[in-house]
Design a protein around this motif. Sequence first.
Motif, short mmCIF file in Angstrom:
data_model
loop_
_atom_site.label_atom_id
_atom_site.label_comp_id
_atom_site.label_asym_id
_atom_site.label_seq_id
_atom_site.Cartn_x
_atom_site.Cartn_y
_atom_site.Cartn_z
N TYR A 189 0.55 -1.12 0.22
CA TYR A 189 0.27 0.37 0.19
C TYR A 189 1.01 1.35 0.12
O TYR A 189 1.74 1.06 0.69
CB TYR A 189 -1.10 0.23 1.35
N HIS A 190 0.44 2.70 -0.74
CA HIS A 190 1.26 3.14 -1.21
C HIS A 190 0.64 4.42 -0.33
O HIS A 190 0.05 5.79 -0.70
CB HIS A 190 1.49 3.67 -2.46
N ASP A 191 1.52 4.48 1.08
CA ASP A 191 0.72 5.93 2.15
C ASP A 191 2.14 6.05 1.81
O ASP A 191 3.07 6.80 2.47
CB ASP A 191 0.97 5.30 3.66
N TYR A 192 2.23 7.42 1.30
CA TYR A 192 2.41 9.07 0.78
C TYR A 192 2.99 9.65 0.99
O TYR A 192 1.90 10.29 2.64
CB TYR A 192 2.17 9.93 -0.04
N SER A 193 4.16 10.06 2.14
CA SER A 193 4.82 11.16 2.90
C SER A 193 4.85 12.51 2.28
O SER A 193 5.33 12.16 1.53
CB SER A 193 6.06 10.61 3.64
N HIS A 194 3.91 13.61 2.89
CA HIS A 194 3.92 14.76 1.11
C HIS A 194 4.91 15.43 2.31
O HIS A 194 5.14 15.74 3.65
CB HIS A 194 2.64 15.72 2.12
N PRO A 195 5.62 15.84 1.15
CA PRO A 195 7.21 16.77 1.46
C PRO A 195 6.59 18.02 1.78
O PRO A 195 5.26 17.87 1.30
CB PRO A 195 7.87 16.78 0.40
N THR A 196 7.12 19.02 2.76
CA THR A 196 7.39 20.27 2.68
C THR A 196 8.28 21.36 1.15
O THR A 196 9.27 20.26 0.98
CB THR A 196 7.02 21.08 3.98
N TYR A 197 8.08 22.12 1.09
CA TYR A 197 9.00 23.02 0.14
C TYR A 197 8.57 24.44 0.68
O TYR A 197 6.82 24.48 0.35
CB TYR A 197 9.09 22.03 -0.67
N PRO A 198 9.19 24.90 0.13
CA PRO A 198 8.82 26.97 -0.65
C PRO A 198 7.34 26.59 -1.07
O PRO A 198 7.68 26.46 -2.92
CB PRO A 198 9.96 26.94 -0.71
N GLN A 199 6.63 27.71 -1.52
CA GLN A 199 5.50 27.81 -1.88
C GLN A 199 5.87 29.05 -1.96
O GLN A 199 6.00 29.90 -1.32
CB GLN A 199 4.33 27.44 -1.21
#
Length: 234
Positions: A189-199
């Motif tokens: 199962y693909h439990d995506y760990s969302h990254p943070t980055y400058p928006q």
Amino acid sequence: MIVSIHQPAYLPWLGYFDRLVASDAHVVLDHVQFEKNSFINRNKIRTRQGWGWLTLPIRTAGRFGDLPINQVEIANETPWASKHWTALRMNYGKSPFFPEHADFFRTIYERRWNKLVDLTREITDYVVEAFRITTPRYFSSELNVGGKKDELVLNICRQLGAKVYLSGPMGRNYLREEMFQDAGIAIRYHDYSHPTYPQTYPGFEPYMAAVDLLFNMGKRSLETLSPSRELIAR
């Protein structure tokens, strides 16, 4: 052989592309029933106020309940294209890498699109190339595979010679894992760990369309999208 399967989406989010990176082959599930109020014809972009929807108007009158995704038509009597291009330009015009990709998206929104799948394919192809993702993609409408729900998924995996099926997290609710085990196919199962980055704007809003990452991180998008070297090096 790791196979993943996902319905086409308008301006897909980051998790879609991360699953591509983690797969040896990916199938675009374009022949199944269109779902109302899904991400097939809409997605989120970052705005000064937080986020907003970009939604493709579609024709479903008299056909809903018997409308495959690859037959969905865009309702071009509404000026959706100019509105979507304006929204991207106004909200991402100051993003560092927007100018690099602006011509492509301007051209996209200047063209007339009749079928939803044609538009989603063109945009997804572009983002895949921009992210430097090399996973081959197939379309379920071209595979001539039968079945419904998890039986369809299993049959697609069999046809492609999968040893592992990489499912989205919602698969836990409907996949009969014993069927896959009997076929010699493991499920992950693909439990995506969302990254943070400058928006573009202060603060961070997750789960935006992947163009948010592209416009803000450019050639560093892939390493931001999938920070695991193991996945990228496979």
